[in-house]
Write an enzyme that holds these catalytic residues in place. Structure first.
Site, PDB file in Angstrom:
ATOM      1  N   ASP A   1       0.840  -1.204   0.000  1.00 46.25           N
ATOM      2  CA  ASP A   1       0.000   0.000   0.000  1.00 46.25           C
ATOM      3  C   ASP A   1       0.876   1.256   0.000  1.00 46.25           C
ATOM      4  O   ASP A   1       0.592   2.238  -0.688  1.00 46.25           O
ATOM      5  CB  ASP A   1      -0.913  -0.017   1.231  1.00 46.25           C
TER       6      ASP A   1
ATOM      7  N   HIS B   1      -4.287  -3.566   6.454  1.00 46.38           N
ATOM      8  CA  HIS B   1      -4.153  -3.804   5.016  1.00 46.38           C
ATOM      9  C   HIS B   1      -5.524  -4.256   4.498  1.00 46.38           C
ATOM     10  O   HIS B   1      -5.767  -5.426   4.241  1.00 46.38           O
ATOM     11  CB  HIS B   1      -3.090  -4.864   4.733  1.00 46.38           C
TER      12      HIS B   1
HETATM   13  N1  LIG Z   1      -0.410  -8.154   2.315  1.00 45.12           N
HETATM   14  C1  LIG Z   1      -0.441  -7.925   1.014  1.00 45.12           C
HETATM   15  O1  LIG Z   1      -0.175  -6.791   0.590  1.00 45.12           O
HETATM   16  C2  LIG Z   1      -0.786  -9.007   0.027  1.00 45.12           C
HETATM   17  C3  LIG Z   1      -0.608  -8.773  -1.341  1.00 45.12           C
HETATM   18  C4  LIG Z   1      -0.940  -9.790  -2.254  1.00 45.12           C
HETATM   19  C5  LIG Z   1      -1.454 -11.002  -1.802  1.00 45.12           C
HETATM   20  N2  LIG Z   1      -1.610 -11.199  -0.475  1.00 45.12           N
HETATM   21  C6  LIG Z   1      -2.089 -12.484   0.048  1.00 45.12           C
HETATM   22  O2  LIG Z   1      -1.032 -13.437  -0.030  1.00 45.12           O
HETATM   23  C7  LIG Z   1      -1.576 -14.755  -0.005  1.00 45.12           C
HETATM   24  C8  LIG Z   1      -0.956 -15.624  -1.080  1.00 45.12           C
HETATM   25  O3  LIG Z   1      -1.289 -15.133  -2.361  1.00 45.12           O
HETATM   26  P1  LIG Z   1      -0.896 -15.928  -3.682  1.00 45.12           P
HETATM   27  O4  LIG Z   1      -1.409 -15.111  -4.801  1.00 45.12           O
HETATM   28  O5  LIG Z   1       0.532 -16.363  -3.677  1.00 45.12           O
HETATM   29  O6  LIG Z   1      -1.828 -17.219  -3.535  1.00 45.12           O
HETATM   30  P2  LIG Z   1      -1.692 -18.630  -4.245  1.00 45.12           P
HETATM   31  O7  LIG Z   1      -2.989 -19.329  -4.074  1.00 45.12           O
HETATM   32  O8  LIG Z   1      -1.122 -18.497  -5.612  1.00 45.12           O
HETATM   33  O9  LIG Z   1      -0.583 -19.348  -3.359  1.00 45.12           O
HETATM   34  C9  LIG Z   1      -0.794 -19.652  -2.033  1.00 45.12           C
HETATM   35  C10 LIG Z   1      -0.004 -20.919  -1.763  1.00 45.12           C
HETATM   36  O10 LIG Z   1      -0.093 -21.171  -0.374  1.00 45.12           O
HETATM   37  C11 LIG Z   1      -0.164 -22.557  -0.210  1.00 45.12           C
HETATM   38  N3  LIG Z   1      -0.699 -22.860   1.118  1.00 45.12           N
HETATM   39  C12 LIG Z   1      -1.995 -22.908   1.517  1.00 45.12           C
HETATM   40  N4  LIG Z   1      -2.072 -23.268   2.799  1.00 45.12           N
HETATM   41  C13 LIG Z   1      -0.810 -23.440   3.240  1.00 45.12           C
HETATM   42  C14 LIG Z   1      -0.245 -23.824   4.475  1.00 45.12           C
HETATM   43  N5  LIG Z   1      -1.005 -24.119   5.532  1.00 45.12           N
HETATM   44  N6  LIG Z   1       1.101 -23.893   4.554  1.00 45.12           N
HETATM   45  C15 LIG Z   1       1.872 -23.625   3.500  1.00 45.12           C
HETATM   46  N7  LIG Z   1       1.402 -23.272   2.290  1.00 45.12           N
HETATM   47  C16 LIG Z   1       0.071 -23.174   2.167  1.00 45.12           C
HETATM   48  C17 LIG Z   1      -1.035 -23.035  -1.364  1.00 45.12           C
HETATM   49  O11 LIG Z   1      -0.827 -24.421  -1.639  1.00 45.12           O
HETATM   50  C18 LIG Z   1      -0.535 -22.136  -2.494  1.00 45.12           C
HETATM   51  O12 LIG Z   1       0.516 -22.741  -3.240  1.00 45.12           O
HETATM   52  C19 LIG Z   1      -3.088 -14.546  -0.146  1.00 45.12           C
HETATM   53  O13 LIG Z   1      -3.663 -14.575   1.168  1.00 45.12           O
HETATM   54  C20 LIG Z   1      -3.213 -13.149  -0.708  1.00 45.12           C
HETATM   55  O14 LIG Z   1      -4.459 -12.554  -0.408  1.00 45.12           O
HETATM   56  C21 LIG Z   1      -1.284 -10.235   0.442  1.00 45.12           C
HETATM   57  O1  LIG Z   2      -6.283  -7.366  -2.453  1.00 48.31           O
HETATM   58  C1  LIG Z   2      -5.974  -8.536  -2.263  1.00 48.31           C
HETATM   59  O2  LIG Z   2      -6.781  -9.395  -1.871  1.00 48.31           O
HETATM   60  C2  LIG Z   2      -4.563  -8.966  -2.546  1.00 48.31           C
HETATM   61  C3  LIG Z   2      -3.595  -8.088  -1.868  1.00 48.31           C
HETATM   62  O3  LIG Z   2      -3.857  -7.932  -0.509  1.00 48.31           O
HETATM   63  C4  LIG Z   2      -3.434  -6.758  -2.542  1.00 48.31           C
HETATM   64  O4  LIG Z   2      -3.514  -5.731  -1.862  1.00 48.31           O
HETATM   65  O5  LIG Z   2      -3.163  -6.723  -3.757  1.00 48.31           O
END
Ligand SMILES: NC(=O)c1ccc[n+]([C@@H]2O[C@H](COP(=O)([O-])OP(=O)(O)OC[C@H]3O[C@@H](n4cnc5c(N)ncnc54)[C@H](O)[C@@H]3O)[C@@H](O)[C@H]2O)c1
Ligand SMILES: O=C(O)C[C@H](O)C(=O)O
Length: 328
Positions: free
Chosen positions: A159, A187
């Site tokens: 952000d 967030h």
């Molecule tokens: N904070 C932020 O700014 C931000 C930004 C983008 C995404 N995210 C979050 O990050 C997370 C991951 O996103 P992504 O796009 O890589 O998702 P994704 O689905 O591509 O990958 C997630 C991975 O986590 C694995 N997983 C699930 N449970 C698990 C566990 N208990 N232990 C280990 N691995 C596990 C899954 O098998 C998968 O491979 C999501 O919650 C998404 O919302 C946060």
């Molecule tokens: O918005 C979402 O769910 C993914 C991530 O937290 C983001 O900010 O891009």
């Protein structure tokens, strides 16, 4: 070359993992003189895919990659780690709020917090990326009673970076011309991107943009950027999230630039009237590996209302997951 450090990444076969691991292995997070041993955690069905990622990591022959441990066992994943990036969780789909993931993802972070408590280095630095990141970080922290609670942080850096980029574009400046942006709070769409202290080439940002743009464009664009990316890509942000995670950890380990600060989700100590204990986005500076909240900023009524709204949401999220906290 220094002695290697151990870096755990969960959800390592996911889309953020794919954008993150290669940059950590290449030295982008901790520097080109700091070798790393990656500890990669996945759920059992994803191990074959993870194995492919490990093959690719090895095929890069990175000078700073001194080993890879790939596992579906939390206790192995967090053994002796210096850094832990908790990414693995279910991402939201269109129309969902990040807090809709609380139940599904909350259950992941309690056992991981416990395993970190039992196995990681005592000065481990933990960054939670998986959503809802702030409250997941709180769940992990509350299952790690032997560790300093300040070792658990959540990512609001994406952000922060989005805010810099929006403001640079609007003012025709470079990203590097922008200083002192703050993301207060969660967030989530209640986050408060604050530019009251921000400067652009040393000039106050609010003297360069009008209040209407700030209120009606900038703030909602930053708050809703994650949803806009999901709509456009059909998947949540990945490369930018990975980049922000690297920025967060690099600043925490190596420090922040003089005359600037970064935003980190950290346990509130009550600063700025925020509920103590919730993991709240604050402006921080880092020196000698330790973060400090920037104190003494003037908060006007506009900011106060928004800071309180996001605090309120975090308190509600905390109330919804308290049953997952370890008994003390
Ligand atoms: N904070 C932020 O700014 C931000 C930004 C983008 C995404 N995210 C979050 O990050 C997370 C991951 O996103 P992504 O796009 O890589 O998702 P994704 O689905 O591509 O990958 C997630 C991975 O986590 C694995 N997983 C699930 N449970 C698990 C566990 N208990 N232990 C280990 N691995 C596990 C899954 O098998 C998968 O491979 C999501 O919650 C998404 O919302 C946060
Ligand atoms: O918005 C979402 O769910 C993914 C991530 O937290 C983001 O900010 O891009």
């Amino acid at each position: 070359m220094k002695a290697p450090v151990r870096v755990a990444v969960t959800g390592a076969a996911g889309q953020i993992g794919y954008a993150l691991l290669f940059r950590i292995a290449a030295g982008d997070m901790l520097g080109p003189d700091q070798p790393v041993i990656l500890h990669l955690l996945e759920i059992t069905p994803a191990l074959p895919a993870l194995n492919g990622v490990v093959m690719e990591l090895n095929d890069c022959a990175f000078p700073t990659l001194h080993g890879v441990v790939a596992t579906d066992d939390v206790n192995v994943a967090f053994k002796d780690v210096d850094f832990a990036l908790l990414v693995g969780a279910r991402p939201r789909g269109p129309g969902m709020e990040r807090k809709d993931l609380l139940e599904a993802n909350g259950a992941i972070f309690a056992p991981q917090g416990k395993a970190i408590n039992d196995h990681a280095k005592r000065d481990v630095r933990v960054l939670v990326v998986g959503n809802p990141a702030n409250t997941n970080a709180l769940i992990a922290q509350q299952n790690a009673p032997d560790l300093d609670p300040r070792r658990f942080t959540a990512m609001v850096r994406l952000d922060h970076n989005r805010a810099i980029s929006q403001l640079a574009e609007k003012t025709g400046a470079l990203n590097t011309d922008i200083a002192k942006v703050t993301i207060w709070g969660n967030h989530s769409s209640t986050q408060y991107p604050d530019i009251h202290q921000t400067t652009v080439k040393g000039k106050p940002a609010l003297s360069l943009v009008d209040q209407t743009w700030y209120e009606n464009d900038f703030i909602p664009v930053v708050q809703q950027r994650g949803a806009a990316i999901i709509k456009a890509r059909g998947a949540s942000s990945a490369a930018s999230a990975a980049s922000a995670a690297i920025d967060h950890m690099r600043n925490w380990a190596l420090g922040t630039a003089a005359g600037d600060w970064v935003s980190m989700g950290i346990p509130s100590d009550g600063s700025y009237g925020i509920e103590p204990g919730v993991i709240y986005g604050y402006p921080v500076t880092v020196s000698n590996g330790s973060y400090e909240i920037v104190q003494g900023l003037e908060i006007n009524a506009f900011s106060r209302a928004r800071m309180d709204a996001t605090d309120r949401e975090l308190r509600e999220e905390r109330a919804a997951v308290e049953h997952l906290f370890a008994k003390r």
